[in-house]
Design a protein around this motif. Sequence first.
Motif, PDB file in Angstrom:
ATOM      1  N   GLU A  43      31.776  -4.650  29.068  1.00 35.01           N
ATOM      2  CA  GLU A  43      32.521  -5.764  28.479  1.00 35.01           C
ATOM      3  C   GLU A  43      33.929  -5.310  28.138  1.00 35.01           C
ATOM      4  OE1 GLU A  43      30.616  -7.759  25.143  1.00 35.01           O
ATOM      5  OE2 GLU A  43      32.577  -8.450  24.451  1.00 35.01           O
ATOM      6  N   THR A  44      34.926  -6.129  28.540  1.00 25.32           N
ATOM      7  CA  THR A  44      36.311  -5.756  28.227  1.00 25.32           C
ATOM      8  C   THR A  44      36.937  -6.708  27.214  1.00 25.32           C
ATOM      9  OG1 THR A  44      37.213  -7.081  30.030  1.00 25.32           O
ATOM     10  CG2 THR A  44      36.695  -4.797  30.539  1.00 25.32           C
TER      11      THR A  44
ATOM     12  N   ASP B 182      34.294  -5.935  33.206  1.00 24.42           N
ATOM     13  CA  ASP B 182      34.944  -5.223  34.300  1.00 24.42           C
ATOM     14  C   ASP B 182      33.985  -5.203  35.495  1.00 24.42           C
ATOM     15  OD1 ASP B 182      35.529  -2.847  36.012  1.00 24.42           O
ATOM     16  OD2 ASP B 182      37.191  -2.630  34.602  1.00 24.42           O
TER      17      ASP B 182
ATOM     18  N   ARG C 249      37.564  -8.777  37.289  1.00 22.72           N
ATOM     19  CA  ARG C 249      36.610  -8.947  36.198  1.00 22.72           C
ATOM     20  C   ARG C 249      35.702 -10.145  36.466  1.00 22.72           C
ATOM     21  NH1 ARG C 249      41.288  -9.221  32.084  1.00 22.72           N
ATOM     22  NH2 ARG C 249      42.392  -9.302  34.059  1.00 22.72           N
TER      23      ARG C 249
ATOM     24  N   THR D 259      44.231 -15.266  33.530  1.00 17.78           N
ATOM     25  CA  THR D 259      43.436 -14.037  33.663  1.00 17.78           C
ATOM     26  C   THR D 259      44.263 -12.774  33.412  1.00 17.78           C
ATOM     27  OG1 THR D 259      43.776 -14.052  36.060  1.00 17.78           O
ATOM     28  CG2 THR D 259      41.736 -15.029  35.242  1.00 17.78           C
TER      29      THR D 259
ATOM     30  N   ARG E 178      36.478 -10.935  25.087  1.00 20.11           N
ATOM     31  CA  ARG E 178      35.838 -12.233  24.907  1.00 20.11           C
ATOM     32  C   ARG E 178      36.933 -13.251  24.673  1.00 20.11           C
ATOM     33  NH1 ARG E 178      30.310 -11.563  21.552  1.00 20.11           N
ATOM     34  NH2 ARG E 178      29.649  -9.753  22.735  1.00 20.11           N
TER      35      ARG E 178
ATOM     36  N   GLY F  89      44.411 -13.055  29.427  1.00 25.32           N
ATOM     37  CA  GLY F  89      43.105 -13.299  28.815  1.00 25.32           C
ATOM     38  C   GLY F  89      43.160 -14.351  27.714  1.00 25.32           C
TER      39      GLY F  89
ATOM     40  N   VAL G  24      33.961 -11.399  29.203  1.00 23.55           N
ATOM     41  CA  VAL G  24      34.715 -10.801  30.294  1.00 23.55           C
ATOM     42  C   VAL G  24      34.196  -9.384  30.539  1.00 23.55           C
ATOM     43  CG1 VAL G  24      37.019 -10.402  31.225  1.00 23.55           C
ATOM     44  CG2 VAL G  24      36.695 -12.115  29.419  1.00 23.55           C
TER      45      VAL G  24
ATOM     46  N   TRP H 146      33.944 -13.383  34.714  1.00 24.22           N
ATOM     47  CA  TRP H 146      34.163 -14.272  33.563  1.00 24.22           C
ATOM     48  C   TRP H 146      32.902 -15.110  33.418  1.00 24.22           C
ATOM     49  CZ3 TRP H 146      39.168 -13.943  31.307  1.00 24.22           C
ATOM     50  CH2 TRP H 146      40.042 -13.099  32.002  1.00 24.22           C
TER      51      TRP H 146
ATOM     52  N   SER I  86      32.930 -16.740  39.606  1.00 24.13           N
ATOM     53  CA  SER I  86      33.146 -16.149  38.281  1.00 24.13           C
ATOM     54  C   SER I  86      33.973 -14.879  38.323  1.00 24.13           C
ATOM     55  CB  SER I  86      31.800 -15.818  37.647  1.00 24.13           C
ATOM     56  OG  SER I  86      31.037 -16.977  37.526  1.00 24.13           O
TER      57      SER I  86
END
Lengths: 109, 391
Positions: free
Chosen positions: B282-283, B276, B261, B321, B285, B324, B274, B263, B256
């Motif tokens: 959370e960075t 860090d 990051r 990635t 979605r 995103g 997502v 996932w 993952s």
Amino acid sequence: MSNSGIAGRVVAALLLACAMPAAAEPAPARQKELIHMVRQDCGSCHGLTLQGGLGPALLPQTLADKPAEGLVATIVHGRPGTAMPPWHRFLAEEEAQWIVTRLMEGFPK
Amino acid sequence: MRVAVRLLWLMAAALLLAACAGAALRGTGDLGLVIERASGHVTLVNTSSRSAYARIGGLGDLSHASVVYSRDARYAYVFGRDGGLSKIDLLEARLVKRVIQSGNAIGGSISQDGRIVVAQNYTPGGIKAFDAETLELLAEVPAEYAPGQFSKVVGLADVPGNKFAYALFDGGEIRVTDFSDPKRPTTQRYPAGRQPYDGLVTPDGRHYLAGLFGEDGVALLDLWQPEKGSRRILDKYGKGEEKLPVFKMPHLRGWSVAAGRAWLPAIGRNEVLVVDASTWKETARVAVKGQPVFVMASPDGRQVWVNFAFPDNGWVQVIDTLSGQVVQTLQPGKAVLHMEFTPRGEAVWISARDDNRVLIYDTRNYRELGSLPAEAPSGIFFTSRAARIGF
């Protein structure tokens, strides 16, 4: 109570009695789909052989003391607070009844 | 004349020897196996020739079966639902040994030194350690979380130091069991939250994450500083919104983590979360087609491939990635259950259970490179797992 009221009830009861066995038996092609769904998709949690996993076993001996209506309701509406989701999007209540009957007597392969 | 005959004989012998040696010597780096869940078979495969080379049966109930590899990548340990633990030799293509170790199992892992194979069990709830060579039982650690109460174990993953981290579905705990003395394991306990459904160890072996089913969030334990205890990340990611019904539990593993990051599948939401992997905040979605089951990064971390729970299990989506964004949506077949990247990720193998096929895709242009028949295929496991922490 009027006679017509009683007659109405009798007719309703008879209709219900007629409707039940007919509704409880899905067409053979649909039966195949339901068996596949129970084995494969219910099997994700209950196991392909229905001996349990994250969800409980669904074998005749584990279900023997559970009322069938409760099991049907669990399939149709799920069980909030547990991992059991509602399945009403994918089957009718009569089909859930058919599944419960089959589960209680030993589910077909 | 006599010399000539002798020479001929010698040459023939040398040729034979060379032929034998050529057939006998081979590596396992491009081998693997596919679980055929319904019939208790595994098909042994080669990722270079993209073909199957053997099939082994008699492995019991393989629904939800998973596999770990010996550190020489020669032996596969297959954990069956029925508690069967089977050791398969990929080179000789045969079953070496099989034991029934519990009533109901969910998978396993192998120790850093490769000597201990540990199974995680639902019934009886707990973990069991076996000698990787002989499959002889070394130790048993029941998952008793309250007097007389035993939990189903999920998310077992190996961590450095011959330790294993795992979570207790019913007990709401993370546990770390140390098998450095294999017959006398010791266990540390940490709170996780309601109903952890699976767990993962980051590829560096530092962090253990337990995804929660019973509440919105993920429990995190820093294994380098376990004395700091577990903490919650992605807390209340559902923001109080009603969850969609979950028709299949997602799976977590060290795959993952990609591009710095993690996932992660959201529970009851059509989203990939997502985070860090240094701050654990959370960075982003990513909105996806259904509820994710496997969210798997390619070996280079450039792509994340996602498959979905019933009824969206005919789809696979690819997230880039860097941006995103979802960059590709595929329909490989009916009931896609699993994906596995080749060791360096030029191809991905995908099992389509209800089509009885394994499909091979080029990860660069998403073209189908080929396919193999398999009876209700589920998990695909390549030997590249042998060298990974947390598998």
